[in-house]
Design an enzyme around this catalytic site. Structure first.
Site, mmCIF file in Angstrom:
data_model
loop_
_atom_site.group_PDB
_atom_site.id
_atom_site.type_symbol
_atom_site.label_atom_id
_atom_site.label_comp_id
_atom_site.label_asym_id
_atom_site.label_seq_id
_atom_site.Cartn_x
_atom_site.Cartn_y
_atom_site.Cartn_z
ATOM 1 N N GLY A 81 0.839 -1.191 0.000
ATOM 2 C CA GLY A 81 0.038 0.099 -0.095
ATOM 3 C C GLY A 81 0.827 1.305 0.111
ATOM 4 N N LYS A 82 0.066 2.228 0.024
ATOM 5 C CA LYS A 82 0.909 3.585 -0.330
ATOM 6 C C LYS A 82 1.813 3.720 0.913
ATOM 7 C CE LYS A 82 -2.226 5.670 -3.183
ATOM 8 N NZ LYS A 82 -3.199 6.729 -3.676
ATOM 9 N N ARG A 83 1.407 3.310 2.154
ATOM 10 C CA ARG A 83 2.273 3.419 3.327
ATOM 11 C C ARG A 83 3.594 2.479 3.492
ATOM 12 N NH1 ARG A 83 -2.227 2.444 7.451
ATOM 13 N NH2 ARG A 83 -3.644 2.732 5.566
ATOM 14 N N ASP A 84 3.469 1.365 2.469
ATOM 15 C CA ASP A 84 4.773 0.645 2.303
ATOM 16 C C ASP A 84 5.571 1.372 1.254
ATOM 17 O OD1 ASP A 84 3.605 -1.552 4.054
ATOM 18 O OD2 ASP A 84 2.417 -1.544 2.358
ATOM 19 N N GLY A 85 5.220 2.425 0.829
ATOM 20 C CA GLY A 85 6.353 3.039 0.078
ATOM 21 C C GLY A 85 5.821 2.754 -1.491
#
Ligand code: GLU
Length: 481
Positions: free
Chosen positions: A247-251
């Site tokens: 996801g966006k949070r994992d870059g």
């Protein structure tokens, strides 16, 4: 057989690489069917609160960059326009009325606070919150401002998923899902069913996160008297670590950010297509045409595939070389425009093409050009520490270094013909004359010319830099010691 597929993103931000495969696989399947295939781009923009300005353009830009053109959708139009869900309200309302007439939908007057209270009640009792257990007794005539709900008639379902195989679910989770929201816009759950039917979609290909809602969708197909399309659930792309979806949070960067970082679209397409799919052979490099020919649903893996940036860079390196070798130096050069260092701006194409020719096989991304080629355009800052700390040069005294540089300058000054071959010959003679190892002598010359951690073969570097620049740099270093 006609194949109609769609990519149906919500314009809530950029397309990150975790979800662009839901565009690639439908594209490949449609193109494989040639004249009988249609790829639709549909913008699912009914969640007005999450709508992001410019996101649709970003989606279009991403697809265009990857070479995934669509036959129907924004820009190109088509027989089922409009392709923005926000402009299709009338159509959803027409289909909603069918469900009201058949007694399978009802207007729900329950105030949101009351619904929240039901939810809390269930969570306190630790039982799942199912709205059908709280169905209101009196339901008004449906009109704008009142949500419309499906009236579930829960039953077990079995269905076939082209990737996940034969699946089944009990009646437990089927519920009175909202079809049309208070603001008059449909929910995803309802809108996509209507649109897929209206647009004749034969294969619903989307992320596996919709699997758990599938029984509700099957109930809707039945209630609307629709034939089920083929369902194709694409497993998640997993984050580099752990067992969660990328996801966006994992870059997970936007696809276009990779473009700006110097990844080639061919490499991106190839990598993503092969992330979770193979044609049963060991082949790794595929052109778009080959992917179209070889793609098949039954080779999509049903378990998640892990995102691996190193592998993407490997694909990029392969494609950089392939374009250079097969389509020619100019074809690769045409891709490099935005990636040269500032210092290159006053140089002509012919010179930059020469630089590219000797360095392309070392590039991982096009943006490596920025850091790896600066010394071809501007004299490097002399950094004597870099010379004296070099692992091959450490043991040489300053006077030896100076002497070696002088011998090199003499040899190269005497050289008549400044060509790669004669330069190599001169360098070989220098080795014999000085009695030094190649690692010593060549590291010295290489560093003195570039003060960079890396440079291409020495004779090629000299040839491209030219006689004057090469000699003036060597002289400058000799003087500073
Ligand atoms: N709008 C949904 C999303 O962005 C699309 C799901 C689908 O393809 O049906 O995830």
């Amino acid at each position: 057989m006609k194949i109609v597929t769609r990519f149906a993103p919500s314009p809530t931000g950029y397309i990150h690489i975790g979800n662009v495969r839901s565009a690639i696989y439908p594209y490949l399947l449609a193109r494989q069917a040639g004249e009988n295939g249609i790829m639709i781009l549909r913008i699912e923009d009914t969640d007005r609160a999450r709508h992001v300005e410019g996101a649709t353009e970003l989606i279009e830009d991403t697809l265009e960059w990857l070479g995934l053109n669509w036959d129907e959708g924004p820009i190109v139009g088509g027989p089922h326009r409009p392709y923005f869900q926000s402009e299709r309200q009338e159509i959803y309302h027409r289909w909603a009325r069918k469900l009201i007439e058949s007694g399978r939908a009802y207007a729900d007057p329950t105030p949101p606070e009351q619904i929240e209270a039901y939810r809390k009640e269930c969570s306190a009792k630790k039982i799942p919150f199912l709205y059908r257990n709280f169905r209101p007794k009196d339901t008004p005539e449906w009109q704008p401002g009142i949500p419309l709900r499906f009236k579930a008639e829960p039953r077990p379902y079995t269905w076939h998923d082209e990737v996940m195989g034969d699946l089944s679910a009990g009646p437990e989770i089927q519920d009175d899902i909202i079809l049309i929201k208070r603001d008059g816009y449909p929910t995803y759950n309802f809108a996509h069913i209507v649109d897929d039917a209206e647009m004749g979609v034969t294969h619903v290909m989307r992320g596996a996160e919709y699997l758990s809602s599938t029984p509700n969708y099957l109930a809707l197909y039945d209630a609307l008297g629709l034939e089920r399309p083929k369902l194709v659930s694409l497993p998640h792309i997993l984050a580099p670590q752990g067992n969660k979806k990328l996801g966006k949070r994992d870059g997970a960067k936007s696809v276009t950010e990779y473009r700006d970082d110097g990844i080639l679209s061919e490499a991106m397409l190839n990598y993503l297509a092969c992330l979770g799919w193979n044609d049963g052979t060991e082949q790794e490099i595929y052109t778009k045409d080959e992917l179209i020919q070889r793609f098949s649903l039954d080779h999509i893996q049903s378990s998640g595939a892990r995102y691996d940036e190193t592998k993407l860079l490997w694909y990029n390196g392969q494609w950089l070389r392939r374009i250079y070798d097969e389509q020619g130096p100019e074809a690769l050069y045409a891709r490099t425009t935005r990636f040269w260092p500032e210092s290159a701006s006053s140089y002509d194409d012919a010179y930059k093409l020469k630089v590219l020719s000797i360095i392309y096989d070392r590039l991982k991304t096009l943006s490596d050009l920025r850091v790896m080629t600066d010394y071809f355009f501007a004299d490097p800052v002399i950094d004597l520490d870099m010379l004296t700390n070099n692992k091959f040069l450490k043991k040489l005294s300053e006077s030896t270094i100076e002497e070696l540089l002088k011998q090199t300058i003499q040899k190269l000054t005497d050289l008549k013909d400044w060509q790669a071959d004669s330069l190599q010959q001169a360098l070989n003679e220098l080795l014999l004359e000085t009695g030094r190892k190649p690692a010593e002598l060549f590291s010295l010359i290489r560093i003195a010319l570039s003060f960079a951690p890396f440079s291409p073969a020495l004779n090629l570097t000299l040839e491209v830099l030219g006689r004057d620049t090469s000699l003036s740099r060597l002289n400058a270093v000799a003087r500073s010691i």
